[in-house]
Write an enzyme that holds these catalytic residues in place. Structure first.
Site, PDB file in Angstrom:
ATOM      1  CE  LYS A 153     -19.003 -21.016 -25.768  1.00 33.89           C
ATOM      2  NZ  LYS A 153     -19.717 -20.196 -27.461  1.00 33.89           N
ATOM      3  CB  VAL A 154     -10.301 -21.965 -28.465  1.00 37.19           C
ATOM      4  CG1 VAL A 154      -9.430 -21.169 -27.780  1.00 37.19           C
ATOM      5  CG2 VAL A 154      -9.893 -23.465 -27.942  1.00 37.19           C
TER       6      VAL A 154
END
Ligand code: PMP
Length: 295
Positions: A153-154
């Site tokens: 989850k960038v």
């Protein structure tokens, strides 16, 4: 709003007023999106305020950091305790919790050596509302797993999500459904996707999607309630003779999809497997038994 004059957040070991917290304009995260985050919900349950699957969320945060070489010095348990304190200090019960790991000043294209950890919380209604969604097929693909770590989850990955949702709204739809780089159905810009056909639920396998914690919960519910569910690749055409569909995610919870590209699903939502899952999900997050759902 996300905060007011009184709001307190956690920043690098301290609780500070949100209005006084500052970020360095030369943070690598601000320039290049090189940071990670989580989206978590807390619920006022019959057993007090509970953060739903806090451990899983903070473990995913740790993995996201590891995948993009960001140092991460907390344990999931420490961050869970801190999150409870953020909720308590802000007198929040039903709330959305947002941890963010962002980089120190670094204008080079190398992984940061130092990062900050911020945890904020605010009241947030269901992200996609509670009305059945009219969904379009996005012209934007999900990021190619050979280009980025899609399972992380960038921050920067969400440029892709914002483009897709913005395009969907401009076309008069509520939300986008995105395909992967090979043209298979992948997920929504901020939620995983399931559809129902002839008594079976289908969802794309891991590989081109964010491994949603809600998705995992839906799979657990299916297992528990003996709802047949298959993780497999499928195309948009497979949806056109499907019975029902839904998105699921922490912020959106379980939300029905009325149509894809104007083509409605066959079953009324109320009699769909999705509705059973939706009710069970509400019970689980509120710490209630959901066995009655199938009675
Ligand atoms: N896919 C994407 C792209 C997301 O941003 C989210 C929200 N985190 C999800 C799926 C659902 O994940 P979760 O159930 O863990 O919130």
């Amino acid at each position: 709003m996300y905060y007011n004059d009184q709001t307190v957040l956690f920043l690098d070991g301290k609780f500070v007023k949100a209005k006084d917290a500052r970020i360095d304009l030369f943070s690598q995260t601000l320039h290049y999106g090189y940071g990670t985050f989580e989206g978590i919900r807390a619920y006022q349950t019959i057993n007090g305020v509970k953060i739903f699957k806090a451990h899983e969320h903070f473990e995913r945060l740790r993995k996201s950091c590891a995948l993009i070489n960001i140092p991460f010095h907390y344990t999931a348990e420490e961050l869970t305790q801190i999150s409870y304190q953020v909720l308590e200090r802000n007198k929040l019960t039903n709330a959305y919790v947002r941890p963010l790991v962002y980089a120190s000043p670094n204008m080079s294209l190398t992984a940061p050596k130092e990062v900050s950890v911020m945890i904020a919380a605010w009241e947030w209604g269901k992200y996609l509302g509670d009305q059945p969604l009219r969904v379009c097929v996005s012209s934007y693909q999900r990021p190619n797993p050979k280009s980025v770590h899609v399972e992380a989850k960038v921050c920067g990955h969400y440029v892709n999500s914002i483009l897709a949702t913005t395009e969907a709204r401009e076309r008069g739809f509520d939300e986008a459904l995105m395909l992967d780089a090979k043209g298979y159905v992948a997920e929504g810009p901020g939620a995983n996707f399931f559809f129902e056909k002839d008594g079976v639920l289908y969802t794309p396998p891991l590989g081109n999607i964010l491994p949603g914690i809600t998705r995992a919960t839906v799979l657990e519910i299916c297992h528990e309630l003996e709802i047949p569910v298959e993780e497999r690749l499928f195309r948009v055409e497979d949806l056109f003779d499907a019975d029902s569909a839904f998105f699921c995610g922490t912020a959106a919870e379980v939300i029905s999809i009325q149509s894809v590209e104007g083509q409605p699903f066959r079953k009324p939502w109320k009699s769909s497997l999705g509705a059973v899952v939706q009710e069970a999900y509400q019970c689980i997050v509120l710490d209630k038994s959901y066995s009655y759902v199938i009675v």
